[in-house]
Motif scaffolding. Structure first.
Motif, PDB file in Angstrom:
ATOM      1  N   VAL A 108      37.261  71.816  34.835  1.00 49.57           N
ATOM      2  CA  VAL A 108      36.420  72.863  35.397  1.00 49.57           C
ATOM      3  C   VAL A 108      37.203  73.608  36.480  1.00 49.57           C
ATOM      4  CG1 VAL A 108      35.415  71.161  36.969  1.00 49.57           C
ATOM      5  CG2 VAL A 108      34.236  73.329  36.575  1.00 49.57           C
ATOM      6  N   ASP A 109      37.027  74.907  36.498  1.00 52.67           N
ATOM      7  CA  ASP A 109      37.837  75.751  37.383  1.00 52.67           C
ATOM      8  C   ASP A 109      37.524  75.538  38.864  1.00 52.67           C
ATOM      9  OD1 ASP A 109      38.767  76.689  35.073  1.00 52.67           O
ATOM     10  OD2 ASP A 109      37.900  78.706  35.221  1.00 52.67           O
ATOM     11  N   THR A 110      36.242  75.458  39.156  1.00 56.48           N
ATOM     12  CA  THR A 110      35.823  75.484  40.553  1.00 56.48           C
ATOM     13  C   THR A 110      36.241  74.252  41.344  1.00 56.48           C
ATOM     14  OG1 THR A 110      33.696  74.535  39.929  1.00 56.48           O
ATOM     15  CG2 THR A 110      33.825  76.940  40.041  1.00 56.48           C
ATOM     16  N   SER A 115      35.837  66.985  36.018  1.00 60.04           N
ATOM     17  CA  SER A 115      35.759  67.601  34.699  1.00 60.04           C
ATOM     18  C   SER A 115      34.351  67.419  34.154  1.00 60.04           C
ATOM     19  CB  SER A 115      36.779  66.966  33.756  1.00 60.04           C
ATOM     20  OG  SER A 115      36.662  65.573  33.753  1.00 60.04           O
ATOM     21  N   LEU A 116      34.048  68.230  33.184  1.00 55.84           N
ATOM     22  CA  LEU A 116      32.753  68.105  32.529  1.00 55.84           C
ATOM     23  C   LEU A 116      32.927  67.337  31.227  1.00 55.84           C
ATOM     24  CD1 LEU A 116      31.069  71.583  33.048  1.00 55.84           C
ATOM     25  CD2 LEU A 116      30.339  69.366  33.948  1.00 55.84           C
TER      26      LEU A 116
END
Lengths: 171, 171
Positions: A108-110, A115-116
């Motif tokens: 995930v970028d943010t 991670s998802l």
DNA sequence: TATTGTTATACTCTATAACTATA
DNA sequence: TATAGTTATAGAGTATAACAATA
């Protein structure tokens, strides 16, 4: 009646995790042991069926179920909380499911630490099949209870859950 | 409300093993998952306390509890049935408890294949202490439930236990 | 500094199946 | 033949703690 071990006809005929409690024990103890007996009963049954029919364990199924309800994915820590086990366990279960191709980790970028986790297409397919059977098995096991009994039980367990929430998440 | 994963405020705030079920799922499924959540909640708590305060695991405590209610002793097969696990597990747990000096195997004359398992004096002493705490902990966890709720819950779980009995002992 | 997740470790419980001693 | 219990095997889940990367 010379047998001092006798703890009542019912217990003698069907010993279980509840049967060490005496009729004069406090109700909360007997209630807890009965709750434990019921959940063991159902879990044993579901575990066997899951293994035989789907080569699947209960915790792996549980994790896939959580993901099936979260199409956007869940973080490891969210899974840990939902499943009420520690972080490291989730890593292990996700590793296995990933190797089997049922789930995937997505960066995930943010927040680059986390991670998802999501079901793959194959995971969704697999879960659909398992879920159908799982629901049917649960349906059979609870079938003898009237609709009213089920609703009462559901509500009462809701009270208990609220009560016990504060102190029970493992470290 | 743009989050399609949202499954209700309560679930979002306190995710647990029940939270993958949807409100429109059949009641028996939601009931089962709630039962599972409750028993996990209590078991996690008791496991931690037992380990910290007595260096004891739940299955070992359960076995000692069964024996404490059977002064004449129990056979391995009886323990297996009561605890709802397979024979080999009982052998393992009894081995450990025997080594710690809490239980003893006594050969029985009438059938030289089997033996009676009993608590030793030290086992009884140990169990008394554990039992006192265990009961107190259970008391605290169930304390928020009214007396009436407990009694209802106890009765309803009795129904469920009767229902699920037939198919649930592990091989 | 705190948090997310992984790794390493060790233990406990579990089922299955093959085996023995006895009934 | 059947039963009581053990042993061997393998695996699954668990907690704890130390760790790396990132916030």
């Amino acid at each position: 009646m010379k047998d001092s071990n006798n703890i009542g006809l019912v217990n003698a005929a069907h010993p279980d995790r509840e049967s060490w409690a005496r009729p004069d024990d406090k109700l909360d103890l007997r209630l807890w042991l009965r709750l434990l007996t019921c959940s063991t009963l159902v879990e044993n049954r579901l575990r066997t069926l899951m293994r035989n029919d789907f080569a699947m364990t209960l915790p792996r199924f549980d994790l896939m179920a959580q993901l099936a309800s979260a199409p956007r994915g869940m973080k490891m820590s969210e899974l840990s909380r939902s499943m009420m086990v520690t972080n490291g366990n989730i890593t292990g279960i996700v590793d296995q499911l990933e190797q089997e191709g049922y789930v995937e980790r997505q960066k995930v970028d943010t927040d680059r630490r986390s991670s998802l986790i999501r079901l793959t297409a194959e995971g969704r397919r697999k879960f659909r099949g398992m879920s159908r059977s799982y629901r049917a098995w649960v349906g059979e096991l609870f079938e003898p209870l009237s609709e009213e009994s089920r609703q009462q039980l559901f509500n009462l367990l809701g009270e208990l859950k609220e009560a016990g929430r504060s102190a029970s998440t493992p470290a």
